[in-house]
Design a protein around this motif. Structure first.
Motif, PDB file in Angstrom:
ATOM      1  N   LEU A   1      -6.141   3.639  -7.458  1.00  0.00           N
ATOM      2  CA  LEU A   1      -6.356   3.937  -6.036  1.00  0.00           C
ATOM      3  C   LEU A   1      -5.930   5.465  -5.767  1.00  0.00           C
ATOM      4  O   LEU A   1      -6.034   6.184  -4.918  1.00  0.00           O
ATOM      5  CB  LEU A   1      -5.864   3.024  -5.185  1.00  0.00           C
ATOM      6  CG  LEU A   1      -6.450   1.776  -4.914  1.00  0.00           C
ATOM      7  CD1 LEU A   1      -5.299   0.597  -4.090  1.00  0.00           C
ATOM      8  CD2 LEU A   1      -7.929   1.738  -4.279  1.00  0.00           C
TER       9      LEU A   1
ATOM     10  N   GLN B   1      -4.345   3.972   0.079  1.00  0.00           N
ATOM     11  CA  GLN B   1      -5.304   3.602   0.611  1.00  0.00           C
ATOM     12  C   GLN B   1      -6.100   5.003   1.237  1.00  0.00           C
ATOM     13  O   GLN B   1      -7.259   5.091   1.599  1.00  0.00           O
ATOM     14  CB  GLN B   1      -5.307   2.705   1.680  1.00  0.00           C
ATOM     15  CG  GLN B   1      -5.167   1.308   1.285  1.00  0.00           C
ATOM     16  CD  GLN B   1      -6.025   0.524   0.287  1.00  0.00           C
ATOM     17  OE1 GLN B   1      -7.059   1.006   0.053  1.00  0.00           O
ATOM     18  NE2 GLN B   1      -5.477  -0.302  -0.513  1.00  0.00           N
ATOM     19  N   GLU B   2      -5.184   6.036   1.222  1.00  0.00           N
ATOM     20  CA  GLU B   2      -5.549   7.325   1.685  1.00  0.00           C
ATOM     21  C   GLU B   2      -5.630   8.345   0.779  1.00  0.00           C
ATOM     22  O   GLU B   2      -5.918   9.740   0.948  1.00  0.00           O
ATOM     23  CB  GLU B   2      -4.738   7.771   2.872  1.00  0.00           C
ATOM     24  CG  GLU B   2      -4.627   6.986   4.203  1.00  0.00           C
ATOM     25  CD  GLU B   2      -3.525   7.466   5.267  1.00  0.00           C
ATOM     26  OE1 GLU B   2      -3.159   8.577   5.159  1.00  0.00           O
ATOM     27  OE2 GLU B   2      -3.266   6.783   6.332  1.00  0.00           O
TER      28      GLU B   2
ATOM     29  N   LYS C   1     -15.024  -1.698  -9.278  1.00  0.00           N
ATOM     30  CA  LYS C   1     -15.377  -2.450  -8.063  1.00  0.00           C
ATOM     31  C   LYS C   1     -16.377  -3.430  -8.188  1.00  0.00           C
ATOM     32  O   LYS C   1     -17.279  -3.662  -7.237  1.00  0.00           O
ATOM     33  CB  LYS C   1     -15.956  -1.246  -6.850  1.00  0.00           C
ATOM     34  CG  LYS C   1     -14.754  -0.171  -6.505  1.00  0.00           C
ATOM     35  CD  LYS C   1     -15.274   0.596  -5.353  1.00  0.00           C
ATOM     36  CE  LYS C   1     -14.128   1.619  -5.331  1.00  0.00           C
ATOM     37  NZ  LYS C   1     -12.688   1.344  -4.935  1.00  0.00           N
TER      38      LYS C   1
ATOM     39  N   TYR D   1      -7.128  15.450   0.019  1.00  0.00           N
ATOM     40  CA  TYR D   1      -7.504  15.918  -1.229  1.00  0.00           C
ATOM     41  C   TYR D   1      -7.756  17.480  -1.286  1.00  0.00           C
ATOM     42  O   TYR D   1      -7.333  18.032  -2.466  1.00  0.00           O
ATOM     43  CB  TYR D   1      -9.095  15.203  -1.338  1.00  0.00           C
ATOM     44  CG  TYR D   1      -9.479  15.716  -2.897  1.00  0.00           C
ATOM     45  CD1 TYR D   1      -8.913  15.112  -3.848  1.00  0.00           C
ATOM     46  CD2 TYR D   1     -10.397  16.429  -2.708  1.00  0.00           C
ATOM     47  CE1 TYR D   1      -9.729  15.314  -5.277  1.00  0.00           C
ATOM     48  CE2 TYR D   1     -11.271  16.828  -4.112  1.00  0.00           C
ATOM     49  CZ  TYR D   1     -10.509  16.359  -5.351  1.00  0.00           C
ATOM     50  OH  TYR D   1     -11.221  16.576  -6.350  1.00  0.00           O
TER      51      TYR D   1
ATOM     52  N   TYR E   1     -10.765  -1.992  -8.818  1.00  0.00           N
ATOM     53  CA  TYR E   1     -10.349  -0.908  -8.046  1.00  0.00           C
ATOM     54  C   TYR E   1     -11.109   0.512  -8.893  1.00  0.00           C
ATOM     55  O   TYR E   1     -10.794   1.308  -8.167  1.00  0.00           O
ATOM     56  CB  TYR E   1      -8.926  -0.749  -8.073  1.00  0.00           C
ATOM     57  CG  TYR E   1      -8.253  -1.701  -7.323  1.00  0.00           C
ATOM     58  CD1 TYR E   1      -8.417  -1.740  -5.787  1.00  0.00           C
ATOM     59  CD2 TYR E   1      -7.452  -2.875  -7.848  1.00  0.00           C
ATOM     60  CE1 TYR E   1      -7.568  -2.729  -5.154  1.00  0.00           C
ATOM     61  CE2 TYR E   1      -6.886  -3.870  -7.208  1.00  0.00           C
ATOM     62  CZ  TYR E   1      -7.154  -3.906  -5.683  1.00  0.00           C
ATOM     63  OH  TYR E   1      -6.533  -4.775  -4.915  1.00  0.00           O
TER      64      TYR E   1
ATOM     65  N   LYS F   1     -13.444   8.236  -5.520  1.00  0.00           N
ATOM     66  CA  LYS F   1     -13.755   9.314  -4.622  1.00  0.00           C
ATOM     67  C   LYS F   1     -12.610   9.636  -3.663  1.00  0.00           C
ATOM     68  O   LYS F   1     -11.700   8.458  -3.290  1.00  0.00           O
ATOM     69  CB  LYS F   1     -14.830   9.002  -3.794  1.00  0.00           C
ATOM     70  CG  LYS F   1     -16.254   9.143  -5.053  1.00  0.00           C
ATOM     71  CD  LYS F   1     -17.304   8.946  -4.210  1.00  0.00           C
ATOM     72  CE  LYS F   1     -18.518   8.822  -4.813  1.00  0.00           C
ATOM     73  NZ  LYS F   1     -19.649   8.660  -3.986  1.00  0.00           N
TER      74      LYS F   1
ATOM     75  N   ARG G   1     -10.412   9.473  -0.524  1.00  0.00           N
ATOM     76  CA  ARG G   1     -10.572   8.581   0.831  1.00  0.00           C
ATOM     77  C   ARG G   1     -10.205   9.440   1.919  1.00  0.00           C
ATOM     78  O   ARG G   1     -10.511   8.817   3.189  1.00  0.00           O
ATOM     79  CB  ARG G   1     -10.051   7.339   0.642  1.00  0.00           C
ATOM     80  CG  ARG G   1     -10.571   6.437  -0.265  1.00  0.00           C
ATOM     81  CD  ARG G   1      -9.909   5.079  -0.477  1.00  0.00           C
ATOM     82  NE  ARG G   1      -8.506   5.338  -1.106  1.00  0.00           N
ATOM     83  CZ  ARG G   1      -8.610   5.143  -2.441  1.00  0.00           C
ATOM     84  NH1 ARG G   1      -9.870   5.393  -3.160  1.00  0.00           N
ATOM     85  NH2 ARG G   1      -7.379   5.471  -3.052  1.00  0.00           N
ATOM     86  N   ASP G   2      -9.417  10.525   1.620  1.00  0.00           N
ATOM     87  CA  ASP G   2      -9.080  11.408   2.685  1.00  0.00           C
ATOM     88  C   ASP G   2      -9.364  12.625   2.346  1.00  0.00           C
ATOM     89  O   ASP G   2      -8.648  13.460   1.304  1.00  0.00           O
ATOM     90  CB  ASP G   2      -7.542  11.207   3.197  1.00  0.00           C
ATOM     91  CG  ASP G   2      -6.962  12.120   4.250  1.00  0.00           C
ATOM     92  OD1 ASP G   2      -7.836  13.050   4.632  1.00  0.00           O
ATOM     93  OD2 ASP G   2      -6.255  11.498   4.856  1.00  0.00           O
ATOM     94  N   GLN G   3     -10.465  13.341   2.789  1.00  0.00           N
ATOM     95  CA  GLN G   3     -10.856  14.786   2.065  1.00  0.00           C
ATOM     96  C   GLN G   3     -10.088  15.656   2.498  1.00  0.00           C
ATOM     97  O   GLN G   3      -9.736  16.655   1.620  1.00  0.00           O
ATOM     98  CB  GLN G   3     -12.264  14.740   2.813  1.00  0.00           C
ATOM     99  CG  GLN G   3     -12.951  16.078   2.170  1.00  0.00           C
ATOM    100  CD  GLN G   3     -13.328  15.778   0.628  1.00  0.00           C
ATOM    101  OE1 GLN G   3     -13.592  14.854   0.175  1.00  0.00           O
ATOM    102  NE2 GLN G   3     -13.008  16.652  -0.283  1.00  0.00           N
TER     103      GLN G   3
ATOM    104  N   GLY H   1      -6.934   8.955  -3.935  1.00  0.00           N
ATOM    105  CA  GLY H   1      -8.015   8.624  -4.368  1.00  0.00           C
ATOM    106  C   GLY H   1      -8.481  10.038  -5.153  1.00  0.00           C
ATOM    107  O   GLY H   1      -8.478  11.121  -4.435  1.00  0.00           O
TER     108      GLY H   1
ATOM    109  N   ASN I   1       0.686  -1.301   0.029  1.00  0.00           N
ATOM    110  CA  ASN I   1      -0.075   0.066  -0.026  1.00  0.00           C
ATOM    111  C   ASN I   1       0.855   1.256  -0.105  1.00  0.00           C
ATOM    112  O   ASN I   1       0.355   2.426  -0.157  1.00  0.00           O
ATOM    113  CB  ASN I   1      -0.804   0.073   1.214  1.00  0.00           C
ATOM    114  CG  ASN I   1      -1.947  -1.023   1.084  1.00  0.00           C
ATOM    115  OD1 ASN I   1      -2.484  -1.295  -0.039  1.00  0.00           O
ATOM    116  ND2 ASN I   1      -2.171  -1.646   2.121  1.00  0.00           N
TER     117      ASN I   1
END
Length: 642
Positions: free
Chosen positions: A430, A359-360, A519, A442, A516, A435, A437-439, A362, A299
């Motif tokens: 990813l 993973q954080e 989905k 982003y 990914y 979308k 995943r960490d606003q 996107g 990751n």
């Protein structure tokens, strides 16, 4: 221009010296001077490339460093087609990394030191590429190891970075012992360490081939260490703790490429024995498959790219072992550009969102359009999609394996290619799609400045077009230029194999798309269903744990035992001996005082007392003397008659 090629490594060396002694206080002067020097090296390197292309005759400039009896130890420079190609790779990538670092390292308190290290590293790598003998290669080899340690551990105040630097240094030094031992055997077996002289000696059949093969295998051990091949691969992912531009420089075009370059230089020795060639190819195949499988589940964006590098280097080593000199060099050439682009793209992302965890991330495509597009181009190229650079070099590898009848190695290569396409687009989807995943990350994301995006654009262009030099239908392409021996290396184009390669790469991309992007396949469900395999891959086959249990911890325990032994036994003996010495000195002193001095002094006292007693009898009175005589006479008479 070839006659002036010795200047190429001297420009970065001059930069290092000037920054250390004069420019260290001025960050702008340090960085601009370093960039100008590496750009000068690049200009001269292009001049050398064009001249070698026009006249492929190797250029050699040597002198004897040591000479006695019939033995000579020459050192100097050697410029052939492989050297010319590697000079372009190193100087182009290094120049772009120097420019990119202006934005990435801005504000770092050790900014000038960073550019000094970059300059020294570039000098070391250029010297290694141009070295005309294995002795000089070893000298620059060790200097590359030192400077990579300094760059990987650049942020040494962070424990993980300091540990990563030590791990890289120690692991590669263990492998370098093999290089050193092999070089010693080679010198005494062949009587020379000169690259062209050794190749000529082997071709003539006058060399002790058994000893030379043993020496070659030991030297290849050093190549495995630098190129992170099994079982020395564990240091490379941890080396991601260094600044991201360093990762692009060290792990794309330079340090790790040094092992592949050395293996290519050892081709004359590798081809002596078929067994040795298969062994080299097997190590490369194991590395390619193992690293690609680990990359499927990581990751950390830089660690994914690190395992990708290990896998691609395995490709190169595998095909070199199978005799594919041109194919290995070609993939080394194309890989440098798209892998440097991937690392610099990852650096642009990290610079924007301040996290390495995909993973954080996107949705970054809308915020970072240049980074997203260039990263997509690099991902397509490394996956082997037509007509990008990576397609042509991977196809060359598959074609050599197929033409040689090495179908197991071909299967390994195709399997690793599928995994590569999957994990690269897992990374892309990813990071840049979907979308956020960490606003918070982003919201603060933004495109990198021009001094970071311009190198990305240049590398993207190279990732598309650089491989066109090796299109197999070209009569004077890469295979006619970079070749081993006199014969140009041409592998017959295999359209069916090309289509299979495209199908495999497309399948990997499509599976990543389903999991990914769309989905429609749940990654979590797949991970749970195959949890033992997932855990095995996520824990990287437990190599770190194995090395800790078998090598590192026993070494620590043994060191602690030696420390305790020293403290308890050695120090105890020393302290005991000291105390015994002190007691003996005290006892000797008491003996001297009481016995020796007592006997001497006692004799004196006794003599004085006796004299004093006798002196009392000498009164000088007549009646006393008469009394004594009388008593004496009585005693004698008594004794006579009794």
């Amino acid at each position: 221009m070839v006659n002036s090629s010795w200047l190429i490594p001297l420009f970065p060396l001059l930069s290092f010296i000037m920054i250390v002694f004069w420019f260290s206080k001025n960050q702008k002067v340090s960085s601009y001077f370093a960039i100008s020097m590496v750009l000068l090296s690049m200009v001269v390197s292009f001049g050398v490339l064009f001249e070698v292309f026009a006249n492929p005759e190797p250029f050699q400039l040597t002198f004897d460093w040591l000479s006695w009896s019939n033995f000579r130890l020459p050192i100097g420079i050697f410029v052939d087609s492989l050297t010319a190609m590697m000079l372009i790779v190193v100087t182009v990538v290094s120049s772009l990394v120097h420019i990119y670092s202006l934005g990435y390292m801005k504000g770092d308190p050790r900014f000038s030191r960073y550019y000094a290290y970059l300059s020294l590293f570039t000098f070391s790598m250029l010297g290694l590429v141009m070295a005309g003998s294995y002795v000089l290669i070893l000298v620059f080899w060790e200097l590359v190891g030192l400077t990579s340690y300094l760059l990987i551990g650049f942020w040494f105040e962070k424990k993980s970075a300091a540990d990563a630097g030590k791990k890289a240094f120690v692991t590669t030094k263990i492998a370098d012992l093999g290089f050193l031992l092999g070089l010693v055997i080679l010198i005494f077996a062949a009587g020379t360490a000169s690259i062209p002289e050794l190749n000529a000696l082997i071709e003539s059949g006058n060399a002790p081939l058994t000893l030379i093969s043993i020496a070659g295998m030991l030297m290849f051990m050093g190549a495995c260490g630098k190129s992170a091949q099994f079982p020395f691969h564990v240091w490379l992912p941890d080396a991601m703790e260094g600044p991201t531009p360093v990762s692009a420089l060290i792990h794309a075009a330079t340090m790790v490429a040094a092992g592949v370059y050395l293996t290519a230089r050892l081709m004359g020795i590798i081809l002596v024995s078929e067994t040795m060639g298969i062994l080299v190819a097997s190590i490369g195949a194991i590395t390619a498959l193992m690293a690609a499988s680990i990359g499927l589940v990581q990751n950390d964006i830089k660690r994914i790219l690190a395992y990708s590098t290990v896998s691609q280097l395995g490709y190169m080593i595998m095909i070199l072992g199978l005799g594919g000199y041109t194919a290995g060099a070609f993939h080394l050439y194309t890989h440098a550009f798209f892998k440097a682009l991937l690392f610099l793209g990852a650096g642009s992302v990290i610079h924007a969102v301040h996290t390495n965890d995909i993973q954080e991330m996107g949705g970054l495509r809308s915020k970072m359009k240049i980074t997203s597009l260039t990263f997509l181009i690099a991902s397509l190229s490394i996956s082997g999609i037509f007509p990008l650079s990576g397609f042509w070099s991977k196809d060359e590898i598959f074609a050599v394996a197929y033409q040689g009848g090495h179908y197991i190695f071909l299967l390994v290569g195709i399997t690793a290619a599928f995994m590569t396409a999957f994990y690269m687009f897992r990374l892309y989807f990813l990071t840049f799609t979907g979308k956020p995943r960490d606003q918070h990350a982003y919201d603060h994301a933004h495109e990198s400045p021009k001094n970071m995006t311009v190198p990305l654009i240049i590398l993207a262009v190279l990732s598309i077009f650089a491989g066109w030099w090796g299109i197999p239908w070209l009569s004077h392409g890469f295979g006619s230029f970079v070749k081993f021996g006199e014969e140009a290396h041409h592998v017959e184009p295999n359209i069916i194999l090309m289509l299979i390669s495209l199908l495999i790469a497309g399948s990997g991309i499509f599976l990543a798309y389903l999991m990914y992007f769309k989905k429609s396949i749940s990654a979590e469900t797949m991970g749970a269903r195959f949890k033992p395999i997932y855990t095995l891959l996520y824990r990287k086959y437990y190599f770190d744990e194995f090395y800790m249990a078998v090598i590192v911890n026993p070494t620590y325990k043994f060191s602690e035992f030696l420390f305790t032994f020293d403290q308890v036994v050695i120090d105890g003996l020393v302290n005991g001996a000291g105390k015994l010495t002190l007691w003996w000195s005290w006892a000797k002193e008491r003996f001297d005082t009481l016995v020796v001095d007592g006997a001497v002094n006692g004799t004196g006292y006794l003599s004085l007392a006796l004299g004093k007693a006798i002196r009392r009898t000498q009164t000088g009175q007549l009646q006393t003397y008469a009394l004594v005589i009388f008593i004496g006479a009585v005693i004698l008479i008594f004794m006579k008659f009794v």
